[in-house]
Write an enzyme that holds these catalytic residues in place. Sequence first.
Site, PDB file in Angstrom:
ATOM      1  N   VAL A 154       1.010  -1.131   0.306  1.00 26.23           N
ATOM      2  CA  VAL A 154      -0.078   0.001  -0.076  1.00 26.23           C
ATOM      3  C   VAL A 154       0.649   0.989   0.199  1.00 26.23           C
ATOM      4  CG1 VAL A 154      -1.496   1.201   1.028  1.00 26.23           C
ATOM      5  CG2 VAL A 154      -1.658  -1.055   1.155  1.00 26.23           C
ATOM      6  N   TYR A 155       1.961   1.114   1.000  1.00 28.36           N
ATOM      7  CA  TYR A 155       3.251   2.353   1.022  1.00 28.36           C
ATOM      8  C   TYR A 155       3.320   2.998  -0.509  1.00 28.36           C
ATOM      9  CZ  TYR A 155       7.065   5.289   1.842  1.00 28.36           C
ATOM     10  OH  TYR A 155       7.924   5.907   2.307  1.00 28.36           O
ATOM     11  N   SER A 156       3.419   1.351  -0.916  1.00 28.44           N
ATOM     12  CA  SER A 156       3.917   2.034  -2.050  1.00 28.44           C
ATOM     13  C   SER A 156       3.492   2.108  -3.382  1.00 28.44           C
ATOM     14  CB  SER A 156       4.292   0.359  -2.795  1.00 28.44           C
ATOM     15  OG  SER A 156       5.772  -0.835  -2.420  1.00 28.44           O
ATOM     16  N   THR A 158       1.305   3.861  -2.918  1.00 29.22           N
ATOM     17  CA  THR A 158       0.442   5.516  -2.336  1.00 29.22           C
ATOM     18  C   THR A 158       1.527   6.597  -3.285  1.00 29.22           C
ATOM     19  OG1 THR A 158       1.654   5.819  -0.497  1.00 29.22           O
ATOM     20  CG2 THR A 158      -0.497   5.322  -0.586  1.00 29.22           C
ATOM     21  N   LYS A 159       2.915   5.847  -3.280  1.00 30.97           N
ATOM     22  CA  LYS A 159       4.032   6.615  -3.927  1.00 30.97           C
ATOM     23  C   LYS A 159       4.697   6.740  -5.006  1.00 30.97           C
ATOM     24  CE  LYS A 159       5.463   7.879   0.204  1.00 30.97           C
ATOM     25  NZ  LYS A 159       5.872   9.272   0.542  1.00 30.97           N
TER      26      LYS A 159
END
Length: 260
Positions: A154-156, A158-159
């Site tokens: 999920v972090y990936s 967003t980035k």
Amino acid sequence: MDDIANEPRRAILISGAASGIGRATAQLFAGQGWLVGALDRDAAGLARLADELGTQVWTLALDVTDRAAVLSAVAAFDAVAGRLDVLHNNAGIDAKGLFADMAWDKVQRLVEVNLLGGMSLIHAALPLLCRTPGSLCLTTASASAIFGQQGMAVYSATKFAVRGLTEALSVELAAHGVRAADLIPGIIDTGMLSAEEKAQLPSDGPLRVISPDAVAQAAWSAWLGNELHWFVPAELAPFDLAARQDPEAVRDRRIAGSPF
């Protein structure tokens, strides 16, 4: 000498400014004589920054997911600075774990802070950026936007999204004389990195731990330069090219256990 004396005092507005990359960027730009607007949820951290930088910094506690508060914060900074040479959209959180195991509220929170919160701040600041000649819309992305990081899906996501937003804005905003760029840092020595994780990392190469000061320096270089993506360390750039040219090969190496 008269031309230098008559130059306006430049201004930067930084989200996530109380610690890590944001704090280092605030310190660097303040040292260059800029007025620094510092935004963060951490009011105590902002107070420490204000004690350090004095009249060089203007602070305001802010949750970037609060749209009304974001609009108010930008208006308040406009009233103080009257210009915005650099918007550093830097606020972000992470959450590690397999996507299938992650609670949905954590998924939502990551997207709300890292993507929607950043988009809200940029959207609110665009009129001020457009009024300021030669301004820069700068966003902190991540090496996770080179190839999605397992355990941080999920972090990936967003980035990758903020990287795509930056690329689109670099074209859209050109008509207004506004540049757009992003920082793509690797593993940074911030509160997001535990001591155990830090001990397992190499001392050299693209996976070495980088200080927030190095990313702040890249932010300064972005102000002076014209590149779209700023990799920190620079050794990450070839991996980005490889991932774009042959993502299946990167996927297969990751499955086999290689970091790249």
